[in-house]
Design an enzyme around this catalytic site. Structure first.
Site, PDB file in Angstrom:
ATOM      1  N   ASP A 164      51.477  39.967  46.178  1.00 42.57           N
ATOM      2  CA  ASP A 164      51.909  41.276  45.682  1.00 42.57           C
ATOM      3  C   ASP A 164      51.100  42.417  46.274  1.00 42.57           C
ATOM      4  O   ASP A 164      51.575  43.548  46.381  1.00 42.57           O
ATOM      5  CB  ASP A 164      51.789  41.286  44.149  1.00 42.57           C
ATOM      6  CG  ASP A 164      52.050  42.665  43.553  1.00 42.57           C
ATOM      7  OD1 ASP A 164      53.197  43.136  43.658  1.00 42.57           O
ATOM      8  OD2 ASP A 164      51.117  43.269  43.002  1.00 42.57           O
ATOM      9  N   LEU A 166      53.322  48.961  39.512  1.00 38.77           N
ATOM     10  CA  LEU A 166      53.904  50.107  40.209  1.00 38.77           C
ATOM     11  C   LEU A 166      53.691  50.063  41.719  1.00 38.77           C
ATOM     12  O   LEU A 166      54.047  51.007  42.417  1.00 38.77           O
ATOM     13  CB  LEU A 166      53.302  51.410  39.654  1.00 38.77           C
ATOM     14  CG  LEU A 166      53.640  51.714  38.185  1.00 38.77           C
ATOM     15  CD1 LEU A 166      52.855  52.924  37.711  1.00 38.77           C
ATOM     16  CD2 LEU A 166      55.125  51.956  38.017  1.00 38.77           C
ATOM     17  N   ARG A 167      53.122  48.963  42.220  1.00 41.05           N
ATOM     18  CA  ARG A 167      52.896  48.885  43.665  1.00 41.05           C
ATOM     19  C   ARG A 167      54.210  48.990  44.434  1.00 41.05           C
ATOM     20  O   ARG A 167      54.266  49.611  45.493  1.00 41.05           O
ATOM     21  CB  ARG A 167      52.188  47.583  44.030  1.00 41.05           C
ATOM     22  CG  ARG A 167      50.701  47.586  43.736  1.00 41.05           C
ATOM     23  CD  ARG A 167      49.982  46.493  44.526  1.00 41.05           C
ATOM     24  NE  ARG A 167      48.584  46.416  44.133  1.00 41.05           N
ATOM     25  CZ  ARG A 167      48.068  45.477  43.343  1.00 41.05           C
ATOM     26  NH1 ARG A 167      48.852  44.545  42.857  1.00 41.05           N
ATOM     27  NH2 ARG A 167      46.795  45.475  43.042  1.00 41.05           N
ATOM     28  N   GLY A 168      55.258  48.354  43.919  1.00 39.81           N
ATOM     29  CA  GLY A 168      56.545  48.394  44.609  1.00 39.81           C
ATOM     30  C   GLY A 168      57.064  49.809  44.768  1.00 39.81           C
ATOM     31  O   GLY A 168      57.543  50.196  45.844  1.00 39.81           O
ATOM     32  N   VAL A 207      54.662  51.750  47.375  1.00 36.54           N
ATOM     33  CA  VAL A 207      54.825  51.303  48.762  1.00 36.54           C
ATOM     34  C   VAL A 207      56.184  51.709  49.323  1.00 36.54           C
ATOM     35  O   VAL A 207      56.284  52.144  50.476  1.00 36.54           O
ATOM     36  CB  VAL A 207      54.625  49.770  48.870  1.00 36.54           C
ATOM     37  CG1 VAL A 207      55.005  49.280  50.260  1.00 36.54           C
ATOM     38  CG2 VAL A 207      53.181  49.404  48.570  1.00 36.54           C
TER      39      VAL A 207
END
Length: 361
Positions: free
Chosen positions: A214, A295-297, A300
């Protein structure tokens, strides 16, 4: 003296007779090439994990992108490739020297391309502190590791899925923070370590743990080319390069220069790129419907869309830009159901179409 001259001559010959396969000569694997280009435009995307079959050109492509990048300015003879003016890319010692008014000499080097071997130890990766010298002489002596050499460059880990999880964690922490800190017996040393982390591997040999996967910004999947004509073209190009590397490099010189210029312009334009609120809402809606953890998605995908827009010379992101990058940014963040038959990339594209185009598939 004669031995030194011979060794120097051998070193120079090695540097001149080892051309790199041109990036623009690589046939197919568009997904992998796009992910690498976007990461060198904006290293804050967080690197790329490339998973695919053996013999599909993963290593060749990664080395080719490094050779394509323009030279960078560093403080001469600095162990960490420190930037002469950007404090975030500068060692503490150089930062202090500049604050004290000391003038620095600069030079230009090729973008570092560092390979991390599978058997590397933590000391080899992070660097070591000479405890004996520190205790007896009061001198803080640091032996830089691979993270120091990779600062402002590319750190490539082949078969990253076989690397010890602890080392993968260290690499991801450094790539995310931009700094590497080494502590031994109460003595601490830190240095800048901002690099594009590129991992590759064969899924048949095992996957990375989801919590590590992830943290890679993007995930590219590549497969063996099936089309016979395309396979013949790839074989011929590789044969031509092996027989006469210089001629092959020369024949793609114009294409290389054009792409290099395009990347350089995109890097300058990146800070001016905007993305409308409505599009940001839709990106987050896609992440929500896919049940993406954290919230990385979202972050990015926003970054990658901006990088893609800048690569195409536009200052505003549109839905087409997002469609090009969203699968790369989200497919590895989905929760895997053992009974799920749909490919994760197809699932992302289906939800994207529903949210952005109001179409049910």
């Amino acid at each position: 003296m004669i031995t030194k001259l011979v060794n120097l001559s051998i070193k120079e010959n090695k540097e001149t007779i080892r051309p790199v396969f041109p990036f623009t000569a690589i046939v197919g694997q568009e997904e992998m090439k796009l992910a690498l280009i976007l990461n060198v435009i904006d290293p804050k995307i967080g690197g790329v994990m490339i998973m695919g079959d053996r013999g599909t050109g993963k290593s060749t492509t990664i080395r080719a992108i490094a050779d394509l990048l323009p030279k960078i300015e560093i403080i001469q003879d600095d162990l960490f490739n420190s930037h002469p003016s950007d404090v975030d890319l500068m060692s503490d010692e150089n930062k202090q020297a500049i604050q004290d008014g000391v003038s620095v000499i600069t030079s230009y080097i090729k973008v570092p391309m560092v390979d991390l071997p599978l058997g590397a130890t933590e000391d080899r990766v992070c660097g070591t502190i000479d405890i004996e010298k520190a205790l007896t002489e009061g001198v803080k002596t640091f032996e830089p590791g691979l993270l120091a050499k990779a600062n402002r460059g590319i750190l490539y880990v082949d078969e990253v899925n076989l690397l010890d999880d602890h080392l993968v964690d260290i690499l991801l922490d450094s790539a995310a923070s931009g700094w590497n800190t080494v502590e031994r017996e109460g003595i601490s040393v830190r240095h800048p370590a901002r690099f594009v982390l590129v991992g590759s591997g064969n899924p048949e040999e095992g996957e990375l743990r989801p919590q590590l996967l992830d943290r890679f910004g993007m995930h590219a999947e590549i497969r063996t080319v099936k089309d016979p004509e395309l396979r013949v073209q790839i074989v011929e190009q590789r044969t031509n390069f092996d027989q006469d590397p210089q001629q092959c490099v020369e024949s793609y010189k114009d294409n290389q220069v054009t792409l290099k210029q395009k990347i350089a312009e995109a890097q300058l334009l990146l800070s001016q790129i905007t993305i409308d609120y409505d599009l940001r809402i839709k990106i987050s809606q896609v992440c929500g419907e896919l049940d993406v953890d954290g919230l990385r998605g979202d972050i990015v995908t926003n970054r990658a869309a901006k990088a893609y827009a800048s690569f195409n010379g536009r200052q505003t992101v549109n839905s087409s830009d997002i469609s090009k990058v969203i699968t790369l940014c989200l497919r590895h963040r989905l929760r895997k159901d053992p009974l799920e038959t749909m490919d994760s990339g197809d699932k992302v594209r289906k939800i994207f179409t529903k949210v952005f185009l109001n179409e049910e598939i």
